[in-house]
Design an enzyme around this catalytic site. Structure first.
Site, PDB file in Angstrom:
ATOM      1  N   MET A  18     -11.934  -6.837   4.610  1.00  0.00           N
ATOM      2  CA  MET A  18     -12.904  -6.351   5.579  1.00  0.00           C
ATOM      3  C   MET A  18     -14.147  -5.804   4.880  1.00  0.00           C
ATOM      4  O   MET A  18     -15.274  -5.995   5.356  1.00  0.00           O
ATOM      5  CB  MET A  18     -12.248  -5.250   6.439  1.00  0.00           C
ATOM      6  CG  MET A  18     -12.742  -5.198   7.843  1.00  0.00           C
ATOM      7  SD  MET A  18     -11.613  -4.342   8.966  1.00  0.00           S
ATOM      8  CE  MET A  18     -11.284  -2.807   8.095  1.00  0.00           C
ATOM      9  N   ASP A  37     -15.386  -0.428  -5.665  1.00  0.00           N
ATOM     10  CA  ASP A  37     -13.978  -0.798  -5.579  1.00  0.00           C
ATOM     11  C   ASP A  37     -13.351  -0.560  -6.945  1.00  0.00           C
ATOM     12  O   ASP A  37     -14.070  -0.437  -7.947  1.00  0.00           O
ATOM     13  CB  ASP A  37     -13.837  -2.284  -5.202  1.00  0.00           C
ATOM     14  CG  ASP A  37     -12.576  -2.580  -4.394  1.00  0.00           C
ATOM     15  OD1 ASP A  37     -11.475  -2.259  -4.888  1.00  0.00           O
ATOM     16  OD2 ASP A  37     -12.690  -3.120  -3.282  1.00  0.00           O
ATOM     17  N   VAL A  61     -12.267   6.158  -5.512  1.00  0.00           N
ATOM     18  CA  VAL A  61     -12.775   6.958  -4.395  1.00  0.00           C
ATOM     19  C   VAL A  61     -12.116   8.331  -4.295  1.00  0.00           C
ATOM     20  O   VAL A  61     -12.582   9.180  -3.528  1.00  0.00           O
ATOM     21  CB  VAL A  61     -12.629   6.221  -3.053  1.00  0.00           C
ATOM     22  CG1 VAL A  61     -13.537   5.009  -2.998  1.00  0.00           C
ATOM     23  CG2 VAL A  61     -11.172   5.843  -2.770  1.00  0.00           C
ATOM     24  N   ASN A  87     -14.812   2.565   3.739  1.00  0.00           N
ATOM     25  CA  ASN A  87     -13.903   1.480   4.104  1.00  0.00           C
ATOM     26  C   ASN A  87     -12.623   1.456   3.273  1.00  0.00           C
ATOM     27  O   ASN A  87     -11.603   0.932   3.721  1.00  0.00           O
ATOM     28  CB  ASN A  87     -14.648   0.143   3.947  1.00  0.00           C
ATOM     29  CG  ASN A  87     -13.741  -1.048   4.114  1.00  0.00           C
ATOM     30  OD1 ASN A  87     -13.336  -1.398   5.219  1.00  0.00           O
ATOM     31  ND2 ASN A  87     -13.390  -1.689   3.006  1.00  0.00           N
ATOM     32  N   TYR A 150       0.311   6.897   6.819  1.00  0.00           N
ATOM     33  CA  TYR A 150      -0.850   6.102   7.246  1.00  0.00           C
ATOM     34  C   TYR A 150      -1.445   6.682   8.522  1.00  0.00           C
ATOM     35  O   TYR A 150      -2.652   6.941   8.610  1.00  0.00           O
ATOM     36  CB  TYR A 150      -0.443   4.645   7.461  1.00  0.00           C
ATOM     37  CG  TYR A 150      -1.605   3.751   7.809  1.00  0.00           C
ATOM     38  CD1 TYR A 150      -2.492   3.323   6.822  1.00  0.00           C
ATOM     39  CD2 TYR A 150      -1.822   3.325   9.118  1.00  0.00           C
ATOM     40  CE1 TYR A 150      -3.573   2.509   7.137  1.00  0.00           C
ATOM     41  CE2 TYR A 150      -2.904   2.501   9.437  1.00  0.00           C
ATOM     42  CZ  TYR A 150      -3.771   2.099   8.441  1.00  0.00           C
ATOM     43  OH  TYR A 150      -4.835   1.292   8.755  1.00  0.00           O
TER      44      TYR A 150
END
Length: 244
Positions: A18, A37, A61, A87, A150
């Site tokens: 995505m 990334d 991140v 994201n 999650y």
């Protein structure tokens, strides 16, 4: 005129899936994009493919120091940031008796702490730009229950979005969350998730899994000035799952 002309964007987890869809669309719509990334080879290949308006930075991140580097390098390359798409994320499909403390802390760090660090890191740059848009990718599991860990982190992203939106709106910085359903990305092919997701897809009202581009179109809207009065809201793209 393209919808993102003049925009400087950071998109985390942008090397594939995505995130890569978002990156391609943003560049096509006139933005200059920093792709971040941990997947260095894939991220650099995407930047090379897209040319001078894309730059790849390897980025953990979960580390504040990496975020500082990303914002500084973005400003040096393109100018002050006015779009952030948080994201990056991971999935995990374990029950509460199987998940370990290490598992739990890992998913919190990647899915939740990273969003906090991202928001905090880009605000000074967005203030230089006199405004901006932060798009936090949550999930339908930020609205309804799902896997332990999650679901918890995706609810946290939803709440963080609202808190940050209220604090930053007066600075011209908009913060909103996107809640995808089942999307065709490498994440859903993971061994502990694949079978459950394929079974779940049978019950989606649209009777199909979404393409990444269907989420990207919504993210594009929120990054653009078309969404100038959208603040602290949830935007759902799930084929009708949560409408049932």
């Amino acid at each position: 005129m393209s919808r993102l002309d003049g925009k400087i964007a950071i998109i985390t987890g942008g090397a594939r899936g995505m995130g890569a869809s978002h990156v391609r669309k943003f560049v096509a719509e006139g933005a200059k994009v920093v792709i971040t990334d941990i997947l260095e080879e894939e991220g650099q290949a995407l930047a090379n493919e897209l040319g001078e308006n894309a730059k790849f930075i390897k980025h953990d991140v979960t580390k504040a120091s990496d975020w500082e580097t990303v914002v500084t390098e973005t400003e040096n390359a393109f100018g002050p940031v006015n779009v952030l798409v948080n994201n990056a994320g991971i999935s995990m499909n374990k029950n509460i008796m199987e998940i370990t403390e290490e598992d739990y802390r890992r998913i919190v760090d990647i899915n939740q702490i990273s969003v906090f660090l991202g928001i905090k890191s880009v605000v000074p740059s967005m203030q230089k730009a006199e405004g901006g848009s932060i798009v936090n990718i949550s999930s339908i599991n930020g609205l309804v229950g799902g896997a332990i860990g999650y679901t918890d982190t995706k609810f946290a992203v939803r709440g963080m979005t609202k808190a940050a939106a209220l604090q930053l709106a007066s600075s011209g910085i908009r913060v909103n969350s996107v809640h995808p359903g089942v999307i065709e990305t490498p994440m859903i092919a993971q061994g502990d998730s694949k079978d459950a997701i394929q079974e779940f897809a049978k019950y989606i009202p649209n009777r199909r899994i979404a393409k990444p581009e269907e989420v990207t179109n919504l993210v594009l809207f929120l990054a653009s000035d078309d969404s100038s009065y959208c603040v602290g809201s949830e935007f759902v793209v799930d084929g009708g799952i949560t409408a049932q």
